[in-house]
Design a protein around this motif. Structure first.
Motif, PDB file in Angstrom:
ATOM      1  N   TRP A  35       0.827  -1.208   0.000  1.00  0.00           N
ATOM      2  CA  TRP A  35       0.000   0.000   0.000  1.00  0.00           C
ATOM      3  C   TRP A  35       0.865   1.264   0.000  1.00  0.00           C
ATOM      4  O   TRP A  35       0.585   2.222  -0.728  1.00  0.00           O
ATOM      5  CB  TRP A  35      -0.915   0.018   1.219  1.00  0.00           C
ATOM      6  N   PRO A  56      -3.529   5.707  -0.599  1.00  0.00           N
ATOM      7  CA  PRO A  56      -3.085   4.349  -0.204  1.00  0.00           C
ATOM      8  C   PRO A  56      -2.114   4.340   0.972  1.00  0.00           C
ATOM      9  O   PRO A  56      -1.914   3.279   1.589  1.00  0.00           O
ATOM     10  CB  PRO A  56      -2.417   3.827  -1.477  1.00  0.00           C
ATOM     11  N   GLY A  60      -1.847   1.520   4.359  1.00  0.00           N
ATOM     12  CA  GLY A  60      -0.528   0.936   4.580  1.00  0.00           C
ATOM     13  C   GLY A  60      -0.025   1.190   5.988  1.00  0.00           C
ATOM     14  O   GLY A  60       0.465   0.273   6.661  1.00  0.00           O
TER      15      GLY A  60
END
Length: 211
Positions: A35, A56, A60
């Motif tokens: 991610w 993203p 993550g």
């Protein structure tokens, strides 16, 4: 059921759960880093930087932070090993899952481990020692091996798979008097196994902030 008449090898059980734990951790690290790498890959591909391309990063960071909290506070293999090195394994003919609850450190199962024809087995709260959240495959198909002392806690090993659950009484206070009045041998074994206090519990907010 296969494996029910012969006690499992403790070292093999521990090794199986360590490998499962390692695969779980590596998988989560790969997912989190994947991610985090998305914005960089989009940038290299020529996609203009924007809030959307940075999004993203959030999952993550979440995956990696969540993994850090669980590995710091929720690993139960070491606790199970102390129990297995302290108490002998005993066979029980029935494992019944009564409920399950999602918690930060893992899915907590309420179970009853008993011998058919006998009554009075206490409800126990159990968590998978290898950090995975699923209920062990085949756990209710037959019996299981346990080590420990129910008012204090113990370990459940599922024959055939060697999956391992750490368990303590679902109602810890209910057995307080029995623990206090236990004979010196039982108390000494529980102390040696690390079972004199409630182990399976969520970390405090202060502990999480201290990461």
């Amino acid at each position: 059921m296969a494996g029910s008449t012969e006690a499992p090898d403790i070292d093999q059980v521990l090794e199986h759960n360590r490998r499962t734990w390692a695969r779980h951790v590596v998988g989560r690290i790969a997912l989190g880093l994947g991610w985090l790498a998305v914005p960089f890959l989009l940038h290299v591909a020529g996609v203009p930087d924007s809030l959307f391309t940075m999004l993203p990063i959030l999952p993550g960071v979440y995956v990696l932070l969540f993994l850090l909290i669980r590995t710091r506070h929720g690993r139960r293999i070491a606790a199970c090993e102390k129990i297995l090195r302290t108490y002998p394994l005993e066979y029980r003919t029935k494992v019944a899952k009564k409920s399950e609850q999602w918690q930060l450190l893992g899915t907590v199962f309420t179970i009853r481990v008993s011998t058919r024809g006998q009554q009075g087995a206490p409800l126990m709260r159990a968590i998978n020692a290898s950090a995975v959240r699923h209920w062990p495959k085949g756990a209710e198909d037959g019996g299981a091996w346990i080590a420990g002392d129910p008012p204090f806690g113990g370990v459940v090993i599922i024959p055939g798979t060697n999956d391992m659950l750490f368990m303590q009484p679902a109602d810890w206070q209910k057995f307080a008097r029995e623990r206090e009045e236990a004979d010196p041998m039982r108390s000494r074994l529980a102390l040696q196994a690390g079972l004199t206090q409630l182990v399976e519990k969520e970390p405090s907010l202060g502990a999480v902030r201290g990461l």
